[in-house]
Scaffold this motif. Structure first.
Motif, mmCIF file in Angstrom:
data_model
loop_
_atom_site.group_PDB
_atom_site.id
_atom_site.type_symbol
_atom_site.label_atom_id
_atom_site.label_comp_id
_atom_site.label_asym_id
_atom_site.label_seq_id
_atom_site.Cartn_x
_atom_site.Cartn_y
_atom_site.Cartn_z
ATOM 1 N N LYS A 188 0.827 -1.181 -0.003
ATOM 2 C CA LYS A 188 -0.040 -0.001 -0.001
ATOM 3 C C LYS A 188 0.906 1.256 0.228
ATOM 4 C CE LYS A 188 -4.074 -2.156 1.003
ATOM 5 N NZ LYS A 188 -3.818 -3.170 0.006
ATOM 6 N N GLU A 189 0.225 2.295 -0.451
ATOM 7 C CA GLU A 189 0.915 3.882 -0.375
ATOM 8 C C GLU A 189 1.309 3.860 1.239
ATOM 9 O OE1 GLU A 189 -0.912 6.761 -2.460
ATOM 10 O OE2 GLU A 189 -0.577 5.727 -4.511
ATOM 11 N N VAL A 190 2.371 4.824 1.263
ATOM 12 C CA VAL A 190 2.674 5.284 2.412
ATOM 13 C C VAL A 190 1.684 6.704 2.848
ATOM 14 C CG1 VAL A 190 4.480 6.477 4.143
ATOM 15 C CG2 VAL A 190 4.874 4.406 2.460
ATOM 16 N N PRO A 191 0.952 6.918 3.783
ATOM 17 C CA PRO A 191 0.147 8.074 4.293
ATOM 18 C C PRO A 191 1.243 9.255 4.231
ATOM 19 C CG PRO A 191 -0.220 6.586 5.746
ATOM 20 C CD PRO A 191 0.685 5.883 4.774
ATOM 21 N N VAL A 192 0.857 10.352 3.617
ATOM 22 C CA VAL A 192 1.678 11.480 3.668
ATOM 23 C C VAL A 192 1.148 12.606 4.280
ATOM 24 C CG1 VAL A 192 3.574 10.743 1.839
ATOM 25 C CG2 VAL A 192 1.463 12.368 1.237
ATOM 26 N N HIS A 193 1.755 13.565 5.195
ATOM 27 C CA HIS A 193 1.324 14.760 5.548
ATOM 28 C C HIS A 193 1.515 15.731 4.460
ATOM 29 C CE1 HIS A 193 0.571 13.443 9.728
ATOM 30 N NE2 HIS A 193 1.565 12.928 9.635
ATOM 31 N N PRO A 194 0.802 16.933 4.600
ATOM 32 C CA PRO A 194 1.164 17.931 3.622
ATOM 33 C C PRO A 194 2.617 18.453 3.909
ATOM 34 C CG PRO A 194 -0.797 18.464 4.805
ATOM 35 C CD PRO A 194 -0.121 17.086 5.548
ATOM 36 N N THR A 195 3.222 18.939 2.905
ATOM 37 C CA THR A 195 4.710 19.273 3.033
ATOM 38 C C THR A 195 4.651 20.399 4.187
ATOM 39 O OG1 THR A 195 4.573 21.069 1.410
ATOM 40 C CG2 THR A 195 5.130 18.978 0.639
ATOM 41 N N ASN A 196 5.830 20.707 4.609
ATOM 42 C CA ASN A 196 6.146 21.518 5.795
ATOM 43 C C ASN A 196 7.104 22.593 5.463
ATOM 44 O OD1 ASN A 196 6.738 22.654 8.285
ATOM 45 N ND2 ASN A 196 6.922 20.708 9.334
ATOM 46 N N SER A 197 6.410 23.601 5.690
ATOM 47 C CA SER A 197 7.233 24.925 4.969
ATOM 48 C C SER A 197 8.283 25.473 6.100
ATOM 49 C CB SER A 197 6.698 26.184 4.416
ATOM 50 O OG SER A 197 5.589 26.450 5.434
ATOM 51 N N ALA A 198 8.096 24.878 7.341
ATOM 52 C CA ALA A 198 9.048 25.523 8.380
ATOM 53 C C ALA A 198 10.587 25.382 8.000
ATOM 54 C CB ALA A 198 8.695 24.635 9.665
ATOM 55 N N PRO A 199 11.269 26.237 8.386
ATOM 56 C CA PRO A 199 12.582 26.305 7.934
ATOM 57 C C PRO A 199 13.502 24.932 8.444
ATOM 58 C CG PRO A 199 12.236 28.299 8.848
ATOM 59 C CD PRO A 199 11.125 27.495 9.091
ATOM 60 N N ILE A 200 13.020 24.374 9.931
ATOM 61 C CA ILE A 200 13.488 23.142 10.245
ATOM 62 C C ILE A 200 13.382 22.000 9.439
ATOM 63 C CG2 ILE A 200 11.533 22.360 11.557
ATOM 64 C CD1 ILE A 200 15.002 22.266 12.699
ATOM 65 N N ALA A 201 12.076 21.873 8.405
ATOM 66 C CA ALA A 201 12.243 20.636 7.608
ATOM 67 C C ALA A 201 13.256 20.643 6.507
ATOM 68 C CB ALA A 201 10.990 20.727 6.874
ATOM 69 N N LEU A 202 13.577 21.855 5.991
ATOM 70 C CA LEU A 202 14.686 21.843 4.913
ATOM 71 C C LEU A 202 16.070 21.565 5.484
ATOM 72 C CD1 LEU A 202 15.562 21.976 2.092
ATOM 73 C CD2 LEU A 202 15.843 24.483 2.341
ATOM 74 N N GLU A 203 16.303 22.001 6.950
ATOM 75 C CA GLU A 203 17.567 21.746 7.436
ATOM 76 C C GLU A 203 17.579 20.385 8.171
ATOM 77 O OE1 GLU A 203 20.000 24.116 7.959
ATOM 78 O OE2 GLU A 203 18.634 25.473 6.717
ATOM 79 N N SER A 204 16.570 19.673 8.395
ATOM 80 C CA SER A 204 16.659 18.177 8.806
ATOM 81 C C SER A 204 17.029 17.515 7.578
ATOM 82 C CB SER A 204 15.207 17.787 9.273
ATOM 83 O OG SER A 204 15.024 18.565 10.626
ATOM 84 N N ALA A 205 16.401 17.941 6.159
ATOM 85 C CA ALA A 205 16.737 17.132 5.209
ATOM 86 C C ALA A 205 18.197 17.260 4.682
ATOM 87 C CB ALA A 205 15.729 17.861 3.777
ATOM 88 N N LYS A 206 18.706 18.495 4.918
ATOM 89 C CA LYS A 206 20.201 18.709 4.527
ATOM 90 C C LYS A 206 21.053 18.066 5.446
ATOM 91 C CE LYS A 206 19.751 23.564 2.874
ATOM 92 N NZ LYS A 206 20.192 24.716 2.930
ATOM 93 N N ARG A 207 20.585 17.950 6.849
ATOM 94 C CA ARG A 207 21.349 17.053 7.728
ATOM 95 C C ARG A 207 21.416 15.522 7.237
ATOM 96 N NH1 ARG A 207 19.051 20.599 11.411
ATOM 97 N NH2 ARG A 207 17.731 18.953 12.312
ATOM 98 N N ALA A 208 20.082 14.979 7.075
ATOM 99 C CA ALA A 208 20.078 13.675 6.532
ATOM 100 C C ALA A 208 20.910 13.284 5.347
ATOM 101 C CB ALA A 208 18.569 13.353 6.195
ATOM 102 N N LEU A 209 20.678 14.192 4.421
ATOM 103 C CA LEU A 209 21.759 14.250 3.302
ATOM 104 C C LEU A 209 23.214 14.137 3.727
ATOM 105 C CD1 LEU A 209 20.358 16.760 0.574
ATOM 106 C CD2 LEU A 209 20.878 14.272 0.273
#
Length: 171
Positions: free
Chosen positions: A135-156
């Protein structure tokens, strides 16, 4: 040589790439409907690898898979984190770059899919049946808080990539 699992996952990569390309057909904006489909289908693909393919291969040869899986898990984590911020063209460049590297490593001769295919050759149909039912994974709407992009950068960074360097080197 017949490689049904390899073919299944490679075709799924191609299908997901087509959805992302549909989201980018208009050079001025990202189509939210197709981008949402891209997010859900990419996360479904990751789920199939993490919850079905990896465990099946680990049951056959834990040692081999313990050497292979960490790289892919870190990249899956980075891709998942990149699905959280709202898309812009820089984010898409980074996603495409990571997908290109990740997919190649999975698909190349002797890569992850070939190893998993060889290890699970006695269970191919069972695995294909499970993959088809995922089954598909349920997703939340995207998050525009700066922490979302910063977290993605750290994961990268944990996966061995740098967001800003990818953008600098992208053509």
């Amino acid at each position: 040589m017949n490689k049904p699992l390899h073919q299944f996952f490679t075709k799924d990569h191609q299908r997901i790439d087509k959805i992302l390309n549909k989201a980018l057909e208009n050079a001025d904006e990202i189509n939210p409907k197709y981008y949402h489909q891209f997010r859900t289908q990419l996360l479904r693909h990751i789920k199939m690898e993490e919850k079905i393919l990896f465990p099946a291969a680990k049951l056959v040869n834990l040692e081999v898979m313990q050497k292979l899986i960490p790289r892919y898990r870190l990249e899956h984590g980075a891709l998942t984190a990149l699905m959280v911020p709202p898309p812009d063209f820089n984010l898409i460049k980074v996603i495409k770059y990571l997908l290109q590297k990740h997919d190649f490593a999975e698909e190349e001769t002797g890569g992850l899919y070939d190893v998993c295919e060889a290890l699970t050759s006695n269970q191919t149909q069972e695995i294909l049946d499970q993959l088809a039912e995922t089954k598909e994974v349920p997703v939340h709407p995207t998050n525009s808080a700066p922490i979302a992009l910063e977290s993605a950068k750290r994961a990268l960074i944990r996966a061995g990539y740098n967001y800003d360097e990818i953008l600098q080197n992208a053509s």
